[in-house]
Design a protein around this motif. Structure first.
Motif, PDB file in Angstrom:
ATOM      1  N   ILE A  35      -5.425 -10.282 -11.967  1.00  0.00           N
ATOM      2  CA  ILE A  35      -5.688  -9.871 -10.587  1.00  0.00           C
ATOM      3  C   ILE A  35      -5.868  -8.360 -10.514  1.00  0.00           C
ATOM      4  CG2 ILE A  35      -4.764  -9.824  -8.239  1.00  0.00           C
ATOM      5  CD1 ILE A  35      -5.585 -12.588  -9.167  1.00  0.00           C
ATOM      6  N   CYS A  36      -5.027  -7.651 -11.245  1.00  0.00           N
ATOM      7  CA  CYS A  36      -5.113  -6.195 -11.278  1.00  0.00           C
ATOM      8  C   CYS A  36      -6.473  -5.735 -11.793  1.00  0.00           C
ATOM      9  CB  CYS A  36      -3.976  -5.648 -12.158  1.00  0.00           C
ATOM     10  SG  CYS A  36      -4.020  -3.871 -12.437  1.00  0.00           S
ATOM     11  N   GLU A  37      -6.914  -6.326 -12.878  1.00  0.00           N
ATOM     12  CA  GLU A  37      -8.193  -5.926 -13.470  1.00  0.00           C
ATOM     13  C   GLU A  37      -9.367  -6.275 -12.568  1.00  0.00           C
ATOM     14  OE1 GLU A  37      -8.126  -7.918 -17.208  1.00  0.00           O
ATOM     15  OE2 GLU A  37      -6.868  -6.391 -18.185  1.00  0.00           O
ATOM     16  N   LYS A  38      -9.246  -7.361 -11.826  1.00  0.00           N
ATOM     17  CA  LYS A  38     -10.361  -7.793 -10.987  1.00  0.00           C
ATOM     18  C   LYS A  38     -10.456  -7.015  -9.682  1.00  0.00           C
ATOM     19  CE  LYS A  38     -12.474 -11.911  -8.925  1.00  0.00           C
ATOM     20  NZ  LYS A  38     -12.426 -13.389  -8.791  1.00  0.00           N
ATOM     21  N   PHE A  39      -9.299  -6.725  -9.052  1.00  0.00           N
ATOM     22  CA  PHE A  39      -9.315  -6.135  -7.711  1.00  0.00           C
ATOM     23  C   PHE A  39      -8.868  -4.673  -7.658  1.00  0.00           C
ATOM     24  CE2 PHE A  39      -8.838 -10.732  -6.971  1.00  0.00           C
ATOM     25  CZ  PHE A  39      -9.924 -10.944  -6.143  1.00  0.00           C
ATOM     26  N   GLY A  40      -8.349  -4.139  -8.744  1.00  0.00           N
ATOM     27  CA  GLY A  40      -8.032  -2.717  -8.769  1.00  0.00           C
ATOM     28  C   GLY A  40      -6.560  -2.395  -8.600  1.00  0.00           C
ATOM     29  N   ASP A  41      -6.267  -1.090  -8.538  1.00  0.00           N
ATOM     30  CA  ASP A  41      -4.896  -0.580  -8.567  1.00  0.00           C
ATOM     31  C   ASP A  41      -4.009  -1.129  -7.454  1.00  0.00           C
ATOM     32  OD1 ASP A  41      -5.596   0.872 -10.765  1.00  0.00           O
ATOM     33  OD2 ASP A  41      -5.829   2.781  -9.710  1.00  0.00           O
ATOM     34  N   ALA A  42      -4.585  -1.388  -6.282  1.00  0.00           N
ATOM     35  CA  ALA A  42      -3.782  -1.864  -5.151  1.00  0.00           C
ATOM     36  C   ALA A  42      -3.076  -3.176  -5.467  1.00  0.00           C
ATOM     37  CB  ALA A  42      -4.654  -2.045  -3.912  1.00  0.00           C
ATOM     38  N   TYR A  43      -3.593  -3.911  -6.441  1.00  0.00           N
ATOM     39  CA  TYR A  43      -3.036  -5.219  -6.788  1.00  0.00           C
ATOM     40  C   TYR A  43      -2.204  -5.195  -8.075  1.00  0.00           C
ATOM     41  CZ  TYR A  43      -6.207  -7.127  -3.285  1.00  0.00           C
ATOM     42  OH  TYR A  43      -6.852  -7.414  -2.114  1.00  0.00           O
ATOM     43  N   CYS A  44      -1.940  -4.005  -8.590  1.00  0.00           N
ATOM     44  CA  CYS A  44      -1.299  -3.905  -9.899  1.00  0.00           C
ATOM     45  C   CYS A  44       0.225  -3.880  -9.851  1.00  0.00           C
ATOM     46  CB  CYS A  44      -1.810  -2.666 -10.635  1.00  0.00           C
ATOM     47  SG  CYS A  44      -3.564  -2.805 -11.108  1.00  0.00           S
ATOM     48  N   ARG A  45       0.815  -3.805  -8.648  1.00  0.00           N
ATOM     49  CA  ARG A  45       2.270  -3.897  -8.537  1.00  0.00           C
ATOM     50  C   ARG A  45       2.626  -4.825  -7.379  1.00  0.00           C
ATOM     51  NH1 ARG A  45       5.032  -1.438 -12.047  1.00  0.00           N
ATOM     52  NH2 ARG A  45       6.970  -2.088 -11.086  1.00  0.00           N
ATOM     53  N   GLU A  46       3.806  -5.426  -7.481  1.00  0.00           N
ATOM     54  CA  GLU A  46       4.295  -6.340  -6.446  1.00  0.00           C
ATOM     55  C   GLU A  46       5.666  -5.879  -5.981  1.00  0.00           C
ATOM     56  OE1 GLU A  46       2.146 -10.386  -8.225  1.00  0.00           O
ATOM     57  OE2 GLU A  46       4.321 -10.087  -8.427  1.00  0.00           O
ATOM     58  N   VAL A  47       5.863  -5.822  -4.663  1.00  0.00           N
ATOM     59  CA  VAL A  47       7.131  -5.383  -4.088  1.00  0.00           C
ATOM     60  C   VAL A  47       8.055  -6.580  -3.903  1.00  0.00           C
ATOM     61  CG1 VAL A  47       6.230  -5.574  -1.728  1.00  0.00           C
ATOM     62  CG2 VAL A  47       8.210  -4.128  -2.179  1.00  0.00           C
ATOM     63  N   GLU A  48       9.346  -6.359  -4.145  1.00  0.00           N
ATOM     64  CA  GLU A  48      10.337  -7.423  -3.971  1.00  0.00           C
ATOM     65  C   GLU A  48      10.800  -7.457  -2.517  1.00  0.00           C
ATOM     66  OE1 GLU A  48      14.650  -8.932  -5.795  1.00  0.00           O
ATOM     67  OE2 GLU A  48      13.527  -7.314  -6.775  1.00  0.00           O
ATOM     68  N   VAL A  49      10.691  -8.618  -1.899  1.00  0.00           N
ATOM     69  CA  VAL A  49      11.009  -8.802  -0.484  1.00  0.00           C
ATOM     70  C   VAL A  49      12.110  -9.849  -0.350  1.00  0.00           C
ATOM     71  CG1 VAL A  49      10.087  -9.477   1.780  1.00  0.00           C
ATOM     72  CG2 VAL A  49       8.659  -8.171   0.176  1.00  0.00           C
TER      73      VAL A  49
END
Length: 243
Positions: free
Chosen positions: A195-209
């Protein structure tokens, strides 16, 4: 003399012992750093590894955040299509703030820290769970959405959030730990590589909720759910912490 001594001991037990017992279960301690600052509850230290801290009694609301957009230039909330929500200033109410990424929310943390003279931050998952201790589950209770489909905020129009503080507080004096918006923590993890490679930096980390039992994603409100960190999401908001 003996009777007088017995009587004095009985009086001591009545007057002193209840006070000693009460001291082991202190009442919640609340404070506020400035007029525009959130009301905070004091969370006691459990042991040498868990230091005491303050946590906001309520989630950050649109009313709170709207001041930061006008006074500090913080980015306005956006919907799930990443488009800015119109009429933000007219939506300055007590609905939990959603549609702001953790990176953009850093602006609000700087804003409120400057006003308060203290450094505000997001809670760690461990701190959040400590603050959530003793919370009574409200998942089966229904809320009346404050608005309808015409509301430009998707979280409101779909009935996922409601006004803060409608339910009884926890034993520590906190509202909406469970049953309103989920709450982002300071923790994150790498996102999915594909997902990171396809959509870019905005998708490269996930926040814990945490606190998202209402959406039937985790097993309980204390279970973690991870959301893409760089994209605005309408499922979670924020609760402030300071040391």
């Amino acid at each position: 003399m003996k009777n007088a001594l017995i009587k004095s001991r009985i009086i001591f037990a009545i007057l002193v012992l209840p006070a000693c017992a009460a001291s082991t279960h202190p009442e919640p301690k609340f404070t506020r750093d400035c007029p525009d600052c959130p009301e905070l509850a004091y969370i006691l230290s459990e042991n040498a590894e868990n230091t005491a801290f303050f946590i906001a009694r309520y989630e950050v609301t649109w009313k709170d955040y709207s001041k930061a957009t006008s006074e500090f230039g913080c980015r306005k909330p956006r919907n799930s299509l990443n488009k800015e929500i119109a009429q933000t200033q007219n939506l300055a109410d007590d609905i939990p703030l959603t549609g702001v990424t953790p990176d953009d929310f850093d602006c609000y943390l700087r804003y409120i820290s400057k006003k308060a003279g203290h450094r505000y931050r997001l809670p760690t998952p461990q701190e959040w769970r400590r603050a959530a201790a003793g919370v009574r589950s409200h998942a089966s209770e229904s809320d009346t959405p404050p608005s309808g489909p015409a509301d430009p905020r998707e979280s409101v129009a779909r009935g996922w959030v409601t006004l803060v503080g409608q339910r009884p507080p926890s034993s520590l004096g906190l509202y909406d730990i469970e049953g309103n918006a989920g709450e982002a923590t300071s923790a994150s993890r790498p996102g999915m590589k594909i997902i990171c490679e396809k959509f870019g930096d905005a998708y490269c980390r996930e926040v814990e909720v945490l606190g998202v039992e209402k959406y039937s994603l985790p097993k309980t409100y204390k279970d973690s759910v991870f959301f893409v960190q760089g994209v605005p999401d309408i499922h979670f908001g924020y609760r402030l912490v300071r040391d």
